[in-house]
Enzyme design. Structure first.
Site, mmCIF file in Angstrom:
data_model
loop_
_atom_site.group_PDB
_atom_site.id
_atom_site.type_symbol
_atom_site.label_atom_id
_atom_site.label_comp_id
_atom_site.label_asym_id
_atom_site.label_seq_id
_atom_site.Cartn_x
_atom_site.Cartn_y
_atom_site.Cartn_z
ATOM 1 N N HIS A 55 0.806 -1.227 0.000
ATOM 2 C CA HIS A 55 0.000 0.000 0.000
ATOM 3 C C HIS A 55 0.844 1.286 0.000
ATOM 4 O O HIS A 55 0.780 2.081 -0.930
ATOM 5 C CB HIS A 55 -0.919 0.038 1.229
ATOM 6 C CG HIS A 55 -1.832 -1.120 1.350
ATOM 7 N ND1 HIS A 55 -2.951 -1.301 0.570
ATOM 8 C CD2 HIS A 55 -1.807 -2.176 2.199
ATOM 9 C CE1 HIS A 55 -3.579 -2.410 0.923
ATOM 10 N NE2 HIS A 55 -2.909 -2.965 1.908
HETATM 11 O O1 RIB Z 1 -4.978 0.003 4.694
HETATM 12 C C1 RIB Z 1 -3.595 -0.015 4.500
HETATM 13 C C2 RIB Z 1 -2.932 1.039 5.325
HETATM 14 O O2 RIB Z 1 -3.143 0.775 6.707
HETATM 15 C C3 RIB Z 1 -1.399 1.062 5.157
HETATM 16 O O3 RIB Z 1 -0.934 2.363 5.373
HETATM 17 C C4 RIB Z 1 -0.926 0.158 6.243
HETATM 18 O O4 RIB Z 1 0.404 0.468 6.670
HETATM 19 C C5 RIB Z 1 -1.892 0.491 7.339
HETATM 20 O O5 RIB Z 1 -1.411 1.663 7.997
#
Ligand code: RIB
Ligand code: CA
Length: 325
Positions: free
Chosen positions: A254
């Site tokens: 992500h």
């Molecule tokens: O949903 C994914 C996000 O939530 C990313 O930033 C992961 O590190 C968590 O913080």
């Protein structure tokens, strides 16, 4: 200042950047990616927030990433221990008890900078040239929200805010409709959204299209340096939960998509939309409602990234990890 490339052409301006983060497995990969890209990213500081794990651990992990990247020139400021109003939620089931699945952590040599992240944001943004600083937010938006509440004038120093968060087309990852970062602190996300700053969201809509594969992990492993080994070990553990939950052949990275977007925006596509965030307690808490087809003709308040070149992302990540030890 603009860069002059070898053939004398004017490259893009260096990005004057603050990274706000809750490391976190994918955050650490994003930080290694960013810290290995000094030609494009002038990173003023890392600011940490509670999110995936408690603040003391997210701050330690940010210092670890900095040490592993050989960038102890970048200060780390610790910020908010908890969301604006809600009780903290953590994601130790995904990121591990130490917030960094798949590898061993240690206490980094260099400590935190003096002072807290919220005051650092206020002081830095108030002193900055007009609309000059980009803020990348990889976790809950609590730190920037607190800074905006305390000193709304800081918007003058902000060029844009690029956020990993939100979900529209294919549902959430922490509830059927909400993504973790926004669900963790929806009030903070609302404060940032209503501040009027230039916003770009990299939501699950795009991060779930940029997935690991055996080949992509092998291309990173083939670098055969410490950074690539750490990234592969982290990802091999981190992607398990998503692969099982969604029944997909690989997992998302992500937060690293935010860095790729800053470095190569041409790898991504999206559109200016109106976004609202549901901050009411209940089944849709933290949901981002995106008017993708402009049904309401409401003012556009964010650029919503919906697609990305997955192989282009992994090639760029691999190229930058090759620069590290
Ligand atoms: O949903 C994914 C996000 O939530 C990313 O930033 C992961 O590190 C968590 O913080
Ligand atoms: Ca994160």
């Amino acid at each position: 200042m603009s860069l002059i490339t070898a053939n004398g052409a004017h490259a893009a301006e260096k990005i004057d950047l603050i990274i706000d983060t809750d490391p976190g497995a994918d955050d650490v990969i994003a930080l290694l990616f960013a810290l290995a890209s000094p030609q494009e990213l002038s990173i003023r500081a890392l600011t940490t927030v509670a999110g995936n794990v408690r603040l003391d651990k997210t701050s330690r992990n940010a210092r670890l990433a900095r040490e592993w990247a050989g960038r102890e020139d970048v200060p780390v400021y610790a910020g908010a221990k908890k969301p604006l109003m809600r009780k903290p939620i953590y994601a130790e089931d995904i990121h591990g008890k130490e917030g960094l699945s798949g590898i061993t952590v240690h206490e980094p040599k260099k400590g935190l900078a003096e002072g807290n992240a919220i005051q650092y944001l206020i002081d830095t943004l108030m002193a900055a040239k007009s609309h000059s600083i980009t803020i990348a937010i990889l976790g809950p938006q609590t730190n920037l929200a607190l800074a905006l509440i305390q000193e709304p004038e800081i918007v003058r120093g902000i060029k844009e805010v690029v956020i990993m968060g939100g979900a529209h087309f294919n549902g959430g990852n922490i509830t059927p409709v909400a993504e973790f970062n926004l669900f963790a602190d929806p009030q903070a996300a609302e404060v940032v959204l209503k501040s009027g700053v230039k916003l770009t969201y990299l939501p699950l809509d795009v991060t779930h299209k940029i997935l690991t594969s055996d080949t992509r992990l092998q291309q990173i492993a083939a670098l055969n340096n410490n950074a690539s080994k750490r990234v592969v070990d982290i990802l091999n553990e981190y992607i398990k939960a998503d692969m099982e939950h969604y029944g997909i052949p690989g997992g998302p990275v992500h937060d690293a998509t935010v860095i790729a977007y800053l470095l190569r925006p041409q790898l991504f596509s999206g559109r200016e939309v109106n976004v609202v965030i549901d901050s009411r307690e209940g089944p849709t808490l933290g949901q981002t409602i995106v008017d993708w087809y402009d049904s309401l003709k409401a003012p556009k308040n964010a650029f919503w990234v919906e697609n990305g070149d997955a192989q282009g992302f992994f090639d760029l990540l691999t190229e930058r990890l090759a620069r590290l030890k």
